[in-house]
Write an enzyme that holds these catalytic residues in place. Structure first.
Site, PDB file in Angstrom:
ATOM      1  N   ARG A 174       0.843  -1.192   0.000  1.00  0.00           N
ATOM      2  CA  ARG A 174       0.000   0.000   0.000  1.00  0.00           C
ATOM      3  C   ARG A 174       0.878   1.242   0.000  1.00  0.00           C
ATOM      4  O   ARG A 174       2.019   1.203   0.481  1.00  0.00           O
ATOM      5  CB  ARG A 174      -0.927   0.017   1.226  1.00  0.00           C
ATOM      6  CG  ARG A 174      -1.824  -1.202   1.357  1.00  0.00           C
ATOM      7  CD  ARG A 174      -2.578  -1.182   2.683  1.00  0.00           C
ATOM      8  NE  ARG A 174      -3.497  -2.315   2.825  1.00  0.00           N
ATOM      9  CZ  ARG A 174      -3.185  -3.459   3.395  1.00  0.00           C
ATOM     10  NH1 ARG A 174      -1.964  -3.649   3.906  1.00  0.00           N
ATOM     11  NH2 ARG A 174      -4.079  -4.432   3.492  1.00  0.00           N
ATOM     12  N   LYS A 194      -1.722  -2.852   8.049  1.00  0.00           N
ATOM     13  CA  LYS A 194      -2.896  -2.488   8.841  1.00  0.00           C
ATOM     14  C   LYS A 194      -2.861  -3.207  10.184  1.00  0.00           C
ATOM     15  O   LYS A 194      -2.453  -4.361  10.269  1.00  0.00           O
ATOM     16  CB  LYS A 194      -4.182  -2.845   8.085  1.00  0.00           C
ATOM     17  CG  LYS A 194      -4.457  -1.951   6.877  1.00  0.00           C
ATOM     18  CD  LYS A 194      -5.803  -2.277   6.263  1.00  0.00           C
ATOM     19  CE  LYS A 194      -6.143  -1.315   5.139  1.00  0.00           C
ATOM     20  NZ  LYS A 194      -7.474  -1.605   4.553  1.00  0.00           N
ATOM     21  N   HIS A 213      -3.444   2.210  -5.407  1.00  0.00           N
ATOM     22  CA  HIS A 213      -4.207   1.008  -5.052  1.00  0.00           C
ATOM     23  C   HIS A 213      -4.545   0.209  -6.312  1.00  0.00           C
ATOM     24  O   HIS A 213      -4.617  -1.024  -6.264  1.00  0.00           O
ATOM     25  CB  HIS A 213      -5.474   1.382  -4.290  1.00  0.00           C
ATOM     26  CG  HIS A 213      -5.853   0.355  -3.271  1.00  0.00           C
ATOM     27  ND1 HIS A 213      -5.079   0.089  -2.152  1.00  0.00           N
ATOM     28  CD2 HIS A 213      -6.900  -0.500  -3.200  1.00  0.00           C
ATOM     29  CE1 HIS A 213      -5.644  -0.875  -1.442  1.00  0.00           C
ATOM     30  NE2 HIS A 213      -6.740  -1.258  -2.057  1.00  0.00           N
ATOM     31  N   ARG A 245      -1.657  -1.832  -7.012  1.00  0.00           N
ATOM     32  CA  ARG A 245      -1.683  -2.992  -6.112  1.00  0.00           C
ATOM     33  C   ARG A 245      -2.622  -4.076  -6.647  1.00  0.00           C
ATOM     34  O   ARG A 245      -2.295  -5.263  -6.639  1.00  0.00           O
ATOM     35  CB  ARG A 245      -2.124  -2.515  -4.732  1.00  0.00           C
ATOM     36  CG  ARG A 245      -2.267  -3.561  -3.648  1.00  0.00           C
ATOM     37  CD  ARG A 245      -2.505  -2.841  -2.321  1.00  0.00           C
ATOM     38  NE  ARG A 245      -3.182  -3.641  -1.333  1.00  0.00           N
ATOM     39  CZ  ARG A 245      -2.571  -4.444  -0.473  1.00  0.00           C
ATOM     40  NH1 ARG A 245      -1.258  -4.581  -0.522  1.00  0.00           N
ATOM     41  NH2 ARG A 245      -3.257  -5.121   0.431  1.00  0.00           N
ATOM     42  N   HIS A 287      -3.478  -9.283   3.437  1.00  0.00           N
ATOM     43  CA  HIS A 287      -4.921  -9.359   3.691  1.00  0.00           C
ATOM     44  C   HIS A 287      -5.195 -10.196   4.925  1.00  0.00           C
ATOM     45  O   HIS A 287      -4.646 -11.293   5.073  1.00  0.00           O
ATOM     46  CB  HIS A 287      -5.650  -9.993   2.502  1.00  0.00           C
ATOM     47  CG  HIS A 287      -5.744  -9.094   1.309  1.00  0.00           C
ATOM     48  ND1 HIS A 287      -5.931  -9.574   0.032  1.00  0.00           N
ATOM     49  CD2 HIS A 287      -5.679  -7.742   1.195  1.00  0.00           C
ATOM     50  CE1 HIS A 287      -5.974  -8.552  -0.819  1.00  0.00           C
ATOM     51  NE2 HIS A 287      -5.827  -7.443  -0.132  1.00  0.00           N
ATOM     52  N   TYR A 340      -9.588 -11.153  -6.557  1.00  0.00           N
ATOM     53  CA  TYR A 340      -8.723 -11.098  -7.730  1.00  0.00           C
ATOM     54  C   TYR A 340      -8.870 -12.311  -8.627  1.00  0.00           C
ATOM     55  O   TYR A 340      -8.541 -12.252  -9.809  1.00  0.00           O
ATOM     56  CB  TYR A 340      -7.264 -10.924  -7.289  1.00  0.00           C
ATOM     57  CG  TYR A 340      -7.058  -9.642  -6.528  1.00  0.00           C
ATOM     58  CD1 TYR A 340      -7.095  -8.414  -7.174  1.00  0.00           C
ATOM     59  CD2 TYR A 340      -6.872  -9.659  -5.149  1.00  0.00           C
ATOM     60  CE1 TYR A 340      -6.942  -7.237  -6.475  1.00  0.00           C
ATOM     61  CE2 TYR A 340      -6.711  -8.482  -4.443  1.00  0.00           C
ATOM     62  CZ  TYR A 340      -6.744  -7.276  -5.107  1.00  0.00           C
ATOM     63  OH  TYR A 340      -6.598  -6.105  -4.408  1.00  0.00           O
TER      64      TYR A 340
END
Length: 311
Positions: free
Chosen positions: A162, A186, A257, A260, A283, A292
């Protein structure tokens, strides 16, 4: 938090304001969420409690399933979309779960709250030749800013990290011998991400000729620097990506993004295991990564329709 939300929070009854303050402390210090996520959760909780007050509630025990449903319905009548409703329902459930866990309410009233699932739109991605053009757009630069932009593009596409993770990198987060990045994602979860030889060449040029020219006393250990010598601002990194994408023929209008998304799609199309892609992207849930697979299937279907004689 917006000024209007701050005004609403200030007008809450003391008992509710105290609960909201404790919830904010929980999000910030116990769950260790980012400042942006804390603001979003607390903002939604503020408006939920404001709705409760308008319904006549003055204590947190007055928050029941009917109040939650009424709040979501109120948001819907004011034009909120499915994704927004789904996000606010998730915020409400986070609050009620914490209320039950801390003994502030006898039950978790959010357990029975049903909200519409947000539409999962397929992200726009670059074709491999477009991605190559984007990353190569800064190749050959000799000035410090150009060398930095080349690193920004190379690392984003090489690693799929990110933009916030990119600008948060310190020099010591780069293991150049093994071509690995130590990334803080995150929830402050750390992961290790590989990068390739082209990104290493861009890094070498930046660290030997670019960074020393921009470095000041205020730069600290930051890997990437702005023109004034401080840590690179995420907005500047986004501008770099948008400029490079705009110059690539036929490329969709995407930012970091989108780059990404492109990395995930290209790696899956290259035969990577879904679990490995999940780890690469950081994730928390495999369900996020599975989005995806739909992108790659759609692209396969489009190629099949163009190329197969009996499509």
């Amino acid at each position: 938090m917006t000024a209007r939300t701050a005004d609403v929070r200030a007008a809450l009854p003391p008992a509710l304001a105290e609960v909201l303050a404790a919830y904010e402390e929980h999000l910030r210090w116990q769950r260790d969420l980012s400042a942006h996520t804390v603001r979003a959760y607390v903002g939604d909780a503020t408006w939920l409690l404001e709705h409760l007050v308008r319904r006549g509630g003055t204590r947190i025990e007055d928050l029941d399933l009917a109040a939650l449903r009424s709040w979501l319905a109120h948001n819907r009548t004011r034009g909120a979309g499915r994704a927004t409703i789904a996000r606010r329902a998730a915020a409400a459930r986070s609050l009620t779960r914490w209320l039950r866990r801390t003994g502030r309410t006898p039950e978790d009233v959010g357990l029975r709250l049903v909200s519409p699932k947000a539409h999962r739109t397929l992200p726009e991605v670059l074709a491999p030749d477009q991605a190559r053009a984007v990353v190569d757009s800064a190749a050959g630069a000799q000035d410090p800013v150009g060398l930095r932009d080349a690193v920004v593009l190379e690392l984003l596409y090489a690693s799929g990290i990110r933009v916030s993770e990119l600008v948060g990198l310190d020099v010591d987060d780069v293991d150049r011998a093994r071509r690995l990045l130590r990334v803080l994602g995150k929830g402050r979860k750390e992961r290790t991400v590989p990068y390739g030889a082209p990104a290493e060449r861009a890094l070498d040029a930046w660290l030997t000729r670019g960074r020393p020219a921009l470095a000041t006393e205020r730069c600290g250990p930051a890997l990437l620097l702005g023109v004034r010598g401080g840590r690179l601002d995420p907005r500047e990194a986004r501008r770099t990506v948008h400029t490079a994408v705009a110059a690539a023929p036929g490329a969709p209008d995407i930012g970091p993004h989108g780059l990404r998304h492109s990395v995930a799609t290209h790696v899956l199309e290259g035969g990577a295991d879904l679990r490995l892609v999940q780890e690469l992207l950081g994730h928390a849930s495999l369900a996020t990564t599975q989005l995806y697979t739909h992108v790659t299937v759609d692209r396969l279907r489009a190629v099949h329709a163009r190329a197969h004689p009996r499509a």
